[in-house]
Write a protein that holds these residues in place. Structure first.
Motif, short mmCIF file in Angstrom:
data_model
loop_
_atom_site.label_atom_id
_atom_site.label_comp_id
_atom_site.label_asym_id
_atom_site.label_seq_id
_atom_site.Cartn_x
_atom_site.Cartn_y
_atom_site.Cartn_z
N GLU A 118 40.28 36.55 37.46
CA GLU A 118 40.90 36.51 38.79
C GLU A 118 40.00 36.03 39.83
O GLU A 118 40.32 36.56 41.01
CB GLU A 118 41.86 37.71 39.03
N ALA A 119 39.13 35.10 39.67
CA ALA A 119 38.17 34.84 40.56
C ALA A 119 38.08 32.99 40.68
O ALA A 119 37.85 32.55 39.45
CB ALA A 119 36.85 35.28 40.33
N ASP A 120 38.34 32.49 41.69
CA ASP A 120 38.20 31.07 41.85
C ASP A 120 36.80 30.82 42.14
O ASP A 120 35.98 31.80 42.00
CB ASP A 120 39.14 30.53 43.03
N LEU A 121 36.35 29.68 42.13
CA LEU A 121 34.69 29.31 42.38
C LEU A 121 34.15 29.82 43.66
O LEU A 121 33.14 30.26 43.46
CB LEU A 121 34.84 27.67 42.15
N LYS A 122 34.98 29.97 44.75
CA LYS A 122 34.26 30.05 45.81
C LYS A 122 33.89 31.86 45.71
O LYS A 122 32.99 32.25 46.10
CB LYS A 122 35.30 29.76 47.16
N THR A 123 35.05 32.39 45.36
CA THR A 123 34.80 34.05 45.06
C THR A 123 33.93 34.19 44.10
O THR A 123 32.86 35.02 44.44
CB THR A 123 36.04 34.54 44.61
N ALA A 124 33.84 33.49 43.01
CA ALA A 124 32.68 33.75 42.14
C ALA A 124 31.10 33.46 42.48
O ALA A 124 30.08 34.10 42.46
CB ALA A 124 32.57 32.92 40.89
N HIS A 125 31.05 32.27 43.46
CA HIS A 125 29.83 32.05 44.34
C HIS A 125 29.41 33.35 45.12
O HIS A 125 28.36 33.61 45.09
CB HIS A 125 29.99 30.79 44.84
N VAL B 64 20.79 30.85 39.12
CA VAL B 64 22.32 30.85 39.17
C VAL B 64 22.96 29.77 39.09
O VAL B 64 23.10 28.90 39.85
CB VAL B 64 22.83 31.87 40.40
N SER B 65 23.82 29.75 38.02
CA SER B 65 24.75 28.68 37.74
C SER B 65 26.27 29.19 37.61
O SER B 65 26.46 30.22 37.08
CB SER B 65 24.64 27.64 36.69
N VAL B 66 27.46 28.82 38.26
CA VAL B 66 28.62 29.27 38.41
C VAL B 66 29.50 27.87 37.82
O VAL B 66 29.44 26.75 38.02
CB VAL B 66 29.15 29.77 39.58
N ALA B 67 30.52 28.37 36.96
CA ALA B 67 31.57 27.42 36.69
C ALA B 67 33.03 28.06 36.60
O ALA B 67 32.96 29.48 36.22
CB ALA B 67 31.21 26.74 35.16
N THR B 68 34.14 27.34 36.75
CA THR B 68 35.28 28.05 36.75
C THR B 68 36.27 27.37 35.79
O THR B 68 35.87 26.14 35.25
CB THR B 68 36.03 27.80 38.37
N GLY C 209 43.10 32.81 37.75
CA GLY C 209 41.69 32.27 37.99
C GLY C 209 40.85 33.09 36.90
O GLY C 209 40.91 33.96 36.78
N LEU C 210 39.71 32.37 36.46
CA LEU C 210 38.57 32.88 35.82
C LEU C 210 37.47 31.91 35.98
O LEU C 210 37.62 30.77 35.72
CB LEU C 210 38.96 32.97 34.29
N SER C 211 36.34 32.66 36.19
CA SER C 211 35.02 31.87 36.68
C SER C 211 33.92 32.58 35.78
O SER C 211 34.02 33.81 35.41
CB SER C 211 34.72 31.90 38.08
N VAL C 212 32.68 31.95 35.54
CA VAL C 212 31.65 32.62 34.76
C VAL C 212 30.68 32.37 35.54
O VAL C 212 30.17 31.17 36.26
CB VAL C 212 31.64 31.82 33.24
N ALA C 213 29.65 33.12 35.59
CA ALA C 213 28.08 32.77 36.10
C ALA C 213 27.26 33.37 35.17
O ALA C 213 27.22 34.13 34.39
CB ALA C 213 28.12 33.95 37.00
#
Length: 414
Positions: free
Chosen positions: A354-361, A387-391, A307-311
């Motif tokens: 290594e983070a899914d959308l829930k973890t990133a939020h 704040v905006s988050v995308a995975t 996993g990979l997410s961006v904030a």
């Protein structure tokens, strides 16, 4: 620490008592001069530090001396013992205790303050030696309203006046309790503390004792405005003063600026160690290094799975200080495997590996909650980012993921 040069003591013809304290602390050689020769002595003696005993009649000489000292590199600390009300910005005040029982503690505090300042001088010299290409870097480049953060702890009638007076000159974080102050100290970079009214002497004593026992905060500037405590704590940059808010600002600001300069030097040295890949002001990656690492992280995640997410943390563009304070908070609190950078549009983008959308939020909410309690500038504008988050999706590229993040950010803002 090794002696870097002589200590220049500036006073009237009579030798001040604190000069003997320098001899006892083996901070030698100590060279004494009078006010009329002080500016010239700085050029001739090449001191490692200057200690002055000014009075109201020496204001012009103190201003000239401060100007000479400010122009020198590496950093040359100038400490004024019992200075008059108005002092130049680069002069570090030191007030002697009038209590005879606390005078020895005051002498130890003066020696400790001098040693702490000499460590900053050593750090500055190291940065100058390693910085390629060479570039000027002086204390005068540190703007407290832009580069420093002060923790104001207190409650009661004096708190609003202190908040306004300090907020005119510096970024302020407010805390109405000692517990809240402790959380701020652990969560963000603080350059000084002003402890106001609203607490018992026992609570103040316990707070100062904790600061003394924690090496992270021992050299932190601390100004206590209430209480009848003797300054016998092992805190070299501790001052206990009384008076209106303007006196507090005049005492705290030079000490806070000096600490912010030390923090800037430390970040610069870290950037040098990272071969210029780290932004010395924020502690995050430079934009160029971030874009390269981001593209590599997306490619490797697509190849190997995971996993990979961006904030994206978007700040008010009318208050650029908020972006840099937010970037420093992120640099301090983000996980070791994550990376980010301050962007030219006033936002900060962070990659959570290594983070899914829930973890990133969850991580993004924690970071933004810390930022909301910081105020900046004359109107105490809060650092409340959008704040905006995308995975990362299976068919994503680095460009498409960033594009979707920007689109999500616009929808959140609207």
């Amino acid at each position: 620490m090794s002696q870097q040069g002589p200590i220049l003591v500036v006073s009237t013809a009579r030798r001040p008592p604190f000069a003997a304290a320098l001899d006892a602390a083996k901070l030698f050689p100590v060279i004494e001069t009078e006010w009329t020769d002080s500016a010239r002595a700085v050029e001739q003696v090449q001191p490692a530090a200057v200690l002055a005993a000014p009075s109201a009649t020496n204001e012009a000489e103190l201003a000239e001396l401060a100007a000479r000292v400010a122009a020198r590199q590496p950093y040359l600390p100038l400490v004024a013992v019992d200075p008059p009300a108005a002092i130049p910005d680069n002069v570090i005040p030191f007030f002697q205790s009038q209590d005879a029982q606390a005078q020895q503690g005051g002498i130890d505090r003066l020696v400790g303050r001098l040693r702490a300042a000499l460590r900053i001088r050593s750090l500055h010299a190291t940065v100058m030696r390693r910085l390629v290409p060479a570039a000027p870097m002086t204390l005068s480049q540190i703007d407290p309203a832009r580069d420093a953060t002060l923790l104001l702890v207190g409650r009661g009638g004096a708190y609003p006046a202190l908040s306004v007076a300090l907020g005119e000159r510096i970024g302020v974080v407010g805390a109405l309790s000692i517990e809240a102050a402790a959380k701020h100290l652990n969560a963000r970079d603080i350059d000084g503390i002003v402890l106001g009214e609203g607490f018992s002497l026992r609570v103040i004593d316990a707070f100062l004792t904790v600061l003394t026992e924690d090496a992270r905060f021992r050299n932190l500037p601390v100004v206590v405005t209430v209480g009848d405590l003797a300054p016998t704590y092992d805190l070299p940059n501790l001052e206990m003063i009384s008076g209106d808010a303007s006196n507090v600002v005049a005492t705290a600001l030079p000490l806070v600026r000096q600490h912010a300069f030390e923090a800037h030097l430390a970040r610069t040295l870290k950037a040098i160690d990272a071969n210029g890949l780290i932004d010395a002001r924020t502690g995050l990656l430079t934009v160029e290094a971030f874009e390269r690492d981001f593209a590599s992280a997306v490619y490797q995640t697509q190849q190997r799975g995971g996993g990979l997410s961006v904030a994206r943390f978007a700040f008010d563009p009318d208050h650029p200080r908020a972006q840099f304070d937010g970037a420093r908070i992120i640099s301090r609190l983000m996980r070791r495997m994550d990376f980010g950078a301050a962007q030219e549009d006033g936002s900060v983008v962070v990659v959570f590996t290594e983070a899914d959308l829930k973890t990133a939020h969850t991580i993004a909410r924690r970071l933004s909650s810390v930022m909301r309690h910081t105020s900046h500038g004359r109107r105490d504008t809060p650092s409340d980012p959008t704040v905006s988050v995308a995975t990362l999706l299976p068919n994503d590229s680095a460009k498409s993921l960033r594009s979707r993040l920007q689109e999500d950010g616009r929808r959140v803002a609207s």
